[in-house]
Design a protein around this motif. Structure first.
Motif, PDB file in Angstrom:
ATOM      1  N   LEU A 181       0.824  -1.148   0.067  1.00  0.00           N
ATOM      2  CA  LEU A 181       0.097  -0.022   0.242  1.00  0.00           C
ATOM      3  C   LEU A 181       0.905   1.290  -0.123  1.00  0.00           C
ATOM      4  O   LEU A 181       1.808   1.368   0.839  1.00  0.00           O
ATOM      5  CB  LEU A 181      -0.924  -0.003   1.245  1.00  0.00           C
ATOM      6  N   LEU A 182       0.735   2.057  -1.092  1.00  0.00           N
ATOM      7  CA  LEU A 182       1.281   3.462  -1.018  1.00  0.00           C
ATOM      8  C   LEU A 182       0.141   4.430  -0.939  1.00  0.00           C
ATOM      9  O   LEU A 182      -0.870   4.206  -1.456  1.00  0.00           O
ATOM     10  CB  LEU A 182       2.054   3.652  -2.241  1.00  0.00           C
ATOM     11  N   CYS A 183       0.677   5.637  -0.313  1.00  0.00           N
ATOM     12  CA  CYS A 183      -0.074   6.874  -0.535  1.00  0.00           C
ATOM     13  C   CYS A 183       0.326   7.913  -1.097  1.00  0.00           C
ATOM     14  O   CYS A 183       1.773   8.112  -1.148  1.00  0.00           O
ATOM     15  CB  CYS A 183      -0.093   7.349   1.318  1.00  0.00           C
ATOM     16  N   LYS A 184      -0.293   8.521  -2.091  1.00  0.00           N
ATOM     17  CA  LYS A 184       0.106   9.928  -2.763  1.00  0.00           C
ATOM     18  C   LYS A 184      -0.164  10.743  -2.017  1.00  0.00           C
ATOM     19  O   LYS A 184      -1.240  11.518  -1.223  1.00  0.00           O
ATOM     20  CB  LYS A 184      -0.868  10.078  -3.935  1.00  0.00           C
ATOM     21  N   ARG A 185       1.166  11.613  -1.646  1.00  0.00           N
ATOM     22  CA  ARG A 185       1.032  12.800  -0.777  1.00  0.00           C
ATOM     23  C   ARG A 185       0.040  13.969  -1.150  1.00  0.00           C
ATOM     24  O   ARG A 185       0.292  14.623  -2.407  1.00  0.00           O
ATOM     25  CB  ARG A 185       2.532  13.361  -0.412  1.00  0.00           C
ATOM     26  N   ALA A 186      -0.445  14.586  -0.223  1.00  0.00           N
ATOM     27  CA  ALA A 186      -1.315  15.872  -0.534  1.00  0.00           C
ATOM     28  C   ALA A 186      -0.586  17.035   0.147  1.00  0.00           C
ATOM     29  O   ALA A 186      -1.411  17.772   0.293  1.00  0.00           O
ATOM     30  CB  ALA A 186      -2.805  15.562   0.202  1.00  0.00           C
ATOM     31  N   ILE A 187       0.424  16.905   0.660  1.00  0.00           N
ATOM     32  CA  ILE A 187       1.282  18.011   1.431  1.00  0.00           C
ATOM     33  C   ILE A 187       2.616  18.058   1.010  1.00  0.00           C
ATOM     34  O   ILE A 187       3.159  16.975   0.570  1.00  0.00           O
ATOM     35  CB  ILE A 187       1.190  17.615   3.014  1.00  0.00           C
ATOM     36  N   GLU A 188       3.187  18.987   1.236  1.00  0.00           N
ATOM     37  CA  GLU A 188       4.873  19.068   1.119  1.00  0.00           C
ATOM     38  C   GLU A 188       5.401  18.785   2.423  1.00  0.00           C
ATOM     39  O   GLU A 188       4.827  18.507   3.235  1.00  0.00           O
ATOM     40  CB  GLU A 188       4.926  20.723   0.883  1.00  0.00           C
ATOM     41  N   LEU A 248      -2.704  -0.032  -3.624  1.00  0.00           N
ATOM     42  CA  LEU A 248      -2.034  -1.182  -3.757  1.00  0.00           C
ATOM     43  C   LEU A 248      -1.264  -1.374  -5.045  1.00  0.00           C
ATOM     44  O   LEU A 248      -2.012  -1.036  -6.145  1.00  0.00           O
ATOM     45  CB  LEU A 248      -3.039  -2.649  -3.587  1.00  0.00           C
ATOM     46  N   PHE A 249      -0.119  -1.992  -4.774  1.00  0.00           N
ATOM     47  CA  PHE A 249       0.982  -2.112  -6.074  1.00  0.00           C
ATOM     48  C   PHE A 249       1.829  -3.261  -5.996  1.00  0.00           C
ATOM     49  O   PHE A 249       2.355  -3.634  -4.814  1.00  0.00           O
ATOM     50  CB  PHE A 249       1.864  -1.031  -6.149  1.00  0.00           C
ATOM     51  N   THR A 250       1.716  -4.194  -7.031  1.00  0.00           N
ATOM     52  CA  THR A 250       2.792  -5.124  -7.003  1.00  0.00           C
ATOM     53  C   THR A 250       4.150  -4.671  -7.318  1.00  0.00           C
ATOM     54  O   THR A 250       3.994  -3.418  -7.576  1.00  0.00           O
ATOM     55  CB  THR A 250       2.492  -6.168  -8.029  1.00  0.00           C
ATOM     56  N   GLU A 251       5.210  -5.168  -6.925  1.00  0.00           N
ATOM     57  CA  GLU A 251       6.518  -4.808  -7.182  1.00  0.00           C
ATOM     58  C   GLU A 251       6.602  -4.274  -8.657  1.00  0.00           C
ATOM     59  O   GLU A 251       7.234  -2.904  -8.769  1.00  0.00           O
ATOM     60  CB  GLU A 251       7.747  -5.732  -7.267  1.00  0.00           C
ATOM     61  N   SER A 252       6.130  -4.958  -9.710  1.00  0.00           N
ATOM     62  CA  SER A 252       6.353  -4.329 -10.827  1.00  0.00           C
ATOM     63  C   SER A 252       5.437  -2.880 -11.445  1.00  0.00           C
ATOM     64  O   SER A 252       5.713  -1.984 -12.096  1.00  0.00           O
ATOM     65  CB  SER A 252       5.929  -5.088 -12.100  1.00  0.00           C
ATOM     66  N   GLU A 253       4.436  -2.870 -10.504  1.00  0.00           N
ATOM     67  CA  GLU A 253       3.599  -1.504 -10.557  1.00  0.00           C
ATOM     68  C   GLU A 253       3.797  -0.296  -9.630  1.00  0.00           C
ATOM     69  O   GLU A 253       3.556   0.741 -10.139  1.00  0.00           O
ATOM     70  CB  GLU A 253       2.100  -2.003 -10.134  1.00  0.00           C
ATOM     71  N   VAL A 254       4.947  -0.537  -8.896  1.00  0.00           N
ATOM     72  CA  VAL A 254       5.340   0.434  -8.119  1.00  0.00           C
ATOM     73  C   VAL A 254       5.893   1.731  -8.718  1.00  0.00           C
ATOM     74  O   VAL A 254       6.570   1.465  -9.843  1.00  0.00           O
ATOM     75  CB  VAL A 254       6.417   0.001  -7.115  1.00  0.00           C
ATOM     76  N   PRO A 255       5.427   2.786  -8.728  1.00  0.00           N
ATOM     77  CA  PRO A 255       5.811   4.065  -9.499  1.00  0.00           C
ATOM     78  C   PRO A 255       7.285   4.494  -8.776  1.00  0.00           C
ATOM     79  O   PRO A 255       7.416   5.524  -8.265  1.00  0.00           O
ATOM     80  CB  PRO A 255       4.721   5.069  -9.112  1.00  0.00           C
ATOM     81  N   TRP A 256       8.154   3.651  -9.240  1.00  0.00           N
ATOM     82  CA  TRP A 256       9.658   3.893  -8.751  1.00  0.00           C
ATOM     83  C   TRP A 256      10.324   5.326  -8.809  1.00  0.00           C
ATOM     84  O   TRP A 256      10.807   5.808  -8.148  1.00  0.00           O
ATOM     85  CB  TRP A 256      10.635   2.754  -9.177  1.00  0.00           C
TER      86      TRP A 256
END
Length: 181
Positions: free
Chosen positions: A58-65, A141-149
């Motif tokens: 699970l990754l979160c996209k930041r809404a803050i600086e 949710l991301f698999t390893e290949s889907e992670v936005p590296w």
């Protein structure tokens, strides 16, 4: 780098001097010339989790600086009165709205340049439903290949995820101690 972050004595308010206080100390500190209080500046502790469900994280996209719009693991500054694990669980609930089962201690990453230590725990997600808080634009949710590296917010997140997926492939999770220059 941090020597002038304290300008006034927290005890009496007088402007501090920056000098080696003596008594065996070898570092320059903020020292009050009036009451003698020595003020220390110590690293901040960031606590978080590596929430996973099967082969996904699970990754979160930041809404803050800092790093608005970049992806991160749920993590934040530890608060007074909580353990590292409690802080990591709190941050996961606040940033991702995720329900987890806390797992083992996973990694500690020292970043002397910014005066921080980042600590992550493994955390098994109880389901794939999330309710991100105000600090996150979304949680996914991301698999390893889907992670936005190329769109990860922090080096500590990249390093932790690389170790997580390597350990997962090995079939055994270790404990990782990393220094980031």
């Amino acid at each position: 780098m941090h020597r002038h972050t304290i300008q006034h004595c927290r005890t009496c308010g007088v402007t501090v001097d920056h000098r080696v206080p003596g008594d065996g100390d070898t570092r320059e500190r903020a020292v009050c010339p009036a009451c003698g209080t020595v003020h220390y500046v110590n690293p901040l502790l960031v606590v978080g989790t590596v929430p996973y469900l099967g082969d996904q994280v699970l990754l979160c996209k930041r809404a803050i600086e800092p790093r608005h719009g970049k992806w991160t693991l749920p993590a934040g500054f530890m608060e007074l009165g909580e353990t590292m694990a409690q802080g990591a669980a709190r941050e996961t609930a606040e940033e991702a709205g995720a329900e987890i089962e806390m797992g083992a201690f996973f990694s500690a990453m020292s970043i002397p340049r910014v005066g921080q230590v980042h600590v992550f725990y493994l955390a098994r997600l109880l389901h794939g439903r999330f309710n991100p808080g105000h600090e996150s634009l979304e949680a996914r949710l991301f698999t390893e290949s889907e992670v936005p590296w190329n769109d990860l917010a922090f080096t500590t997140v990249r390093e932790t995820l690389q170790r997580f997926f390597a350990d997962r492939r090995r079939g055994q999770f270790g404990v990782h101690d990393v220094d980031i220059a």
